[in-house]
Design a protein around this motif. Structure first.
Motif, PDB file in Angstrom:
ATOM      1  N   LYS A 156      35.934  42.860  47.416  1.00 21.21           N
ATOM      2  CA  LYS A 156      35.985  41.403  47.613  1.00 21.21           C
ATOM      3  C   LYS A 156      37.423  40.915  47.749  1.00 21.21           C
ATOM      4  N   LEU A 157      38.306  41.526  46.991  1.00 24.03           N
ATOM      5  CA  LEU A 157      39.711  41.110  47.031  1.00 24.03           C
ATOM      6  C   LEU A 157      40.274  41.254  48.435  1.00 24.03           C
ATOM      7  N   HIS A 159      34.375  23.473  43.963  1.00 28.57           N
ATOM      8  CA  HIS A 159      34.238  24.789  44.582  1.00 28.57           C
ATOM      9  C   HIS A 159      32.976  25.543  44.177  1.00 28.57           C
ATOM     10  N   ARG A 195      40.967  36.802  54.720  1.00 31.56           N
ATOM     11  CA  ARG A 195      40.650  35.453  55.218  1.00 31.56           C
ATOM     12  C   ARG A 195      41.664  34.407  54.781  1.00 31.56           C
ATOM     13  N   HIS A 224      34.071  43.022  39.041  1.00 32.35           N
ATOM     14  CA  HIS A 224      32.757  43.649  39.046  1.00 32.35           C
ATOM     15  C   HIS A 224      32.437  44.119  37.631  1.00 32.35           C
ATOM     16  N   HIS A 250      37.424  54.097  34.057  1.00 33.40           N
ATOM     17  CA  HIS A 250      38.770  53.562  34.253  1.00 33.40           C
ATOM     18  C   HIS A 250      38.852  52.197  33.561  1.00 33.40           C
ATOM     19  N   SER A 251      39.955  51.518  33.765  1.00 31.24           N
ATOM     20  CA  SER A 251      40.163  50.279  33.006  1.00 31.24           C
ATOM     21  C   SER A 251      40.403  49.064  33.893  1.00 31.24           C
ATOM     22  N   ASP A 252      40.030  49.142  35.168  1.00 32.81           N
ATOM     23  CA  ASP A 252      40.341  48.042  36.089  1.00 32.81           C
ATOM     24  C   ASP A 252      39.057  47.430  36.629  1.00 32.81           C
ATOM     25  N   LEU A 253      38.753  46.232  36.182  1.00 31.91           N
ATOM     26  CA  LEU A 253      37.520  45.553  36.602  1.00 31.91           C
ATOM     27  C   LEU A 253      37.711  44.690  37.846  1.00 31.91           C
ATOM     28  N   THR A 254      38.882  44.774  38.499  1.00 32.66           N
ATOM     29  CA  THR A 254      39.075  44.062  39.761  1.00 32.66           C
ATOM     30  C   THR A 254      38.059  44.561  40.792  1.00 32.66           C
ATOM     31  N   ASP A 255      37.449  43.644  41.519  1.00 29.58           N
ATOM     32  CA  ASP A 255      36.560  44.003  42.623  1.00 29.58           C
ATOM     33  C   ASP A 255      37.404  44.069  43.898  1.00 29.58           C
ATOM     34  N   THR A 309      40.296  29.050  51.721  1.00 31.55           N
ATOM     35  CA  THR A 309      38.949  28.552  51.455  1.00 31.55           C
ATOM     36  C   THR A 309      38.797  27.998  50.054  1.00 31.55           C
ATOM     37  N   PHE A 310      39.719  28.336  49.180  1.00 31.72           N
ATOM     38  CA  PHE A 310      39.641  27.796  47.822  1.00 31.72           C
ATOM     39  C   PHE A 310      40.529  26.569  47.628  1.00 31.72           C
ATOM     40  N   GLU A 311      41.261  26.187  48.672  1.00 35.74           N
ATOM     41  CA  GLU A 311      42.180  25.051  48.490  1.00 35.74           C
ATOM     42  C   GLU A 311      41.394  23.741  48.448  1.00 35.74           C
ATOM     43  N   ALA A 351      43.531  32.640  51.198  1.00 38.73           N
ATOM     44  CA  ALA A 351      42.964  31.960  50.035  1.00 38.73           C
ATOM     45  C   ALA A 351      42.591  30.530  50.367  1.00 38.73           C
ATOM     46  N   PRO A 394      38.383  38.303  41.805  1.00 30.04           N
ATOM     47  CA  PRO A 394      37.003  38.805  41.825  1.00 30.04           C
ATOM     48  C   PRO A 394      36.878  40.030  40.930  1.00 30.04           C
ATOM     49  N   TRP A 415      38.709  38.717  50.885  1.00 25.87           N
ATOM     50  CA  TRP A 415      39.159  37.350  50.683  1.00 25.87           C
ATOM     51  C   TRP A 415      40.622  37.168  51.012  1.00 25.87           C
ATOM     52  N   GLN A 416      41.432  38.189  50.689  1.00 23.01           N
ATOM     53  CA  GLN A 416      42.844  38.063  51.038  1.00 23.01           C
ATOM     54  C   GLN A 416      43.005  38.084  52.543  1.00 23.01           C
TER      55      GLN A 416
END
Lengths: 259, 259
Positions: free
Chosen positions: A246-247, B154, A253, B238, A238-243, A257-259, A255, B236, A250-251
């Motif tokens: 993890k997404l 970060h 929790r 992979h 496929h063509s989607d490298l999104t993890d 934690t990145f502020e 975002a 994120p 993290w969503q």
């Protein structure tokens, strides 16, 4: 895409327009009278070009007439440039299927990231066109005809079942009657040892040659292992490298934690 | 990796060793006394180089001394060559973290396939090293310091939570106090119109320029949409392009359909 409906098939590669793997594939594919087979391919060897594109130089295009009803163009650019140009440049009819190859040499496991052959096929997928990347997993064995015949035979089957996405196919470097069969595989890991050799040039400047020896992959479900066992490997990509794992985590929790 | 433990941090990019985005990142990162910060980066502009590597030319390496305890090398090669050389070539200590950037210009959505910045970070991931690809999503706004400070702040957080894999970070092309916040996003689609412009050279030969205009992405969950809304995007990623859904389906039916 039922047989009987004309398909516009685009062939490309990273070994260059006149490479035997591409020309053999064309000769076999063009025998199907209901399809139109065009070639838009780099004018020179572009192996290991990955998914690079040419933004800061002009792309020159030379026509090379082909037998059949398709068009032939050699492009002073990368494999991805060629597919972009075929899809967006108006030089050939918009393809229904992209086949990239047949490459001289394997494109397996994590090595696909470096592959111009796979990148060209992926470029088709990014444009919404199903695509096949095809490679002969040998640098010595040069009879592309069994692989080309296999592809021609399965094109209808593949496009019917694979309306989107990429199929990465590797053929053993041996005569077709010695192939053990076909395995549907996942991408393995292509790990090398002794990747760099350090040398000094005649002026005393240090340089490195990149190469290395492949460490055998032990997991039999992978393309890397299956090809070494003598099978044709078929790997859906496929063509989607999104993890996404993890997404979601993290969503969940926030975002913050990145502020 | 707890703070207090020395980290070997490798910086690289695709804009070249002396690009302001990389040099600003170095100046900010090197202030952390417990980390060693090295640079191995291309000796010239290598944008849009994708994941290409140099197999058929020697890789020349020039040392440029840096402040701090790290090493600086400019390589006549691609971003991926640089990370491979840093990890496998023995010229710098093996990194615990790779940061690629800060790129001048966005690396979002499906455009990441063309990105040398992202490919260099992915090269770290393929070697088992966590990696960050960082980009300033503007070709005009040139103050990299807010982005560099954000990254420095970060790094511990990111490496602790992201022991494997790639984090693709894009910063709005505006002063840090105008950023709306941070969004954890997925990769969107970067679709362009009017990709090619056809011209004739003074000798009458046809050539094409590649470019195009980005069509706005409407899905707000994507990196492409979030950056346009003024947010820092954290995506994120992979390294496995296997389509497992199709793989299971096809393995279930047996590979026989391809025989």
């Amino acid at each position: 895409m039922d047989k009987g409906v004309t398909m516009e098939i685009l062939l490309t590669n990273d070994d260059g327009f006149f490479a035997p793997g591409l020309q053999t594939l064309f000769e076999v594919m063009v025998k199907s009278p209901e399809d139109t087979v065009s070639i838009v391919a780099p004018d020179s060897q572009r192996s290991a070009s990955g998914h690079s594109i040419t933004l800061f130089d002009p792309l020159f295009v030379t026509e090379h007439p082909l037998s059949g009803s398709g068009y032939g163009y050699a492009v002073r650019g990368t494999p991805s440039d060629c597919v972009k140009l075929a899809v967006e440049g108006g030089i050939v009819p918009k393809p229904d299927l992209v086949i990239s190859g047949i490459n001289q040499g394997p494109n397996l496991g994590t090595d696909i990231f470096y592959s111009g052959t796979v990148a060209a096929a992926m470029e088709g997928v990014l444009a919404g066109i199903p695509a096949i990347a095809a490679s002969l997993a040998s640098f010595d064995f040069t009879d592309f005809e069994p692989a080309a015949r296999w592809l021609a035979k399965h094109v209808t089957n593949i496009t019917a079942r694979f309306s989107t996405g990429l199929l990465n196919v590797n053929f053993p470097g041996s005569p077709g009657d010695e192939w053990k069969g076909v395995r549907v595989t996942r991408l393995g890991r292509a790990v090398y040892e002794n990747v760099f050799e350090s040398r000094l040039d005649p002026h005393g400047r240090r340089y490195f040659w990149q190469g290395g020896t492949l460490i055998p992959e032990t997991d039999p479900d992978t393309d890397v292992a299956a090809i070494h066992a003598g099978y044709v490997t078929v790997t859906p990509m496929h063509s989607d490298l999104t993890d996404y794992k993890k997404l979601e985590e993290w969503q969940g929790r926030g975002a913050g934690t990145f502020e």
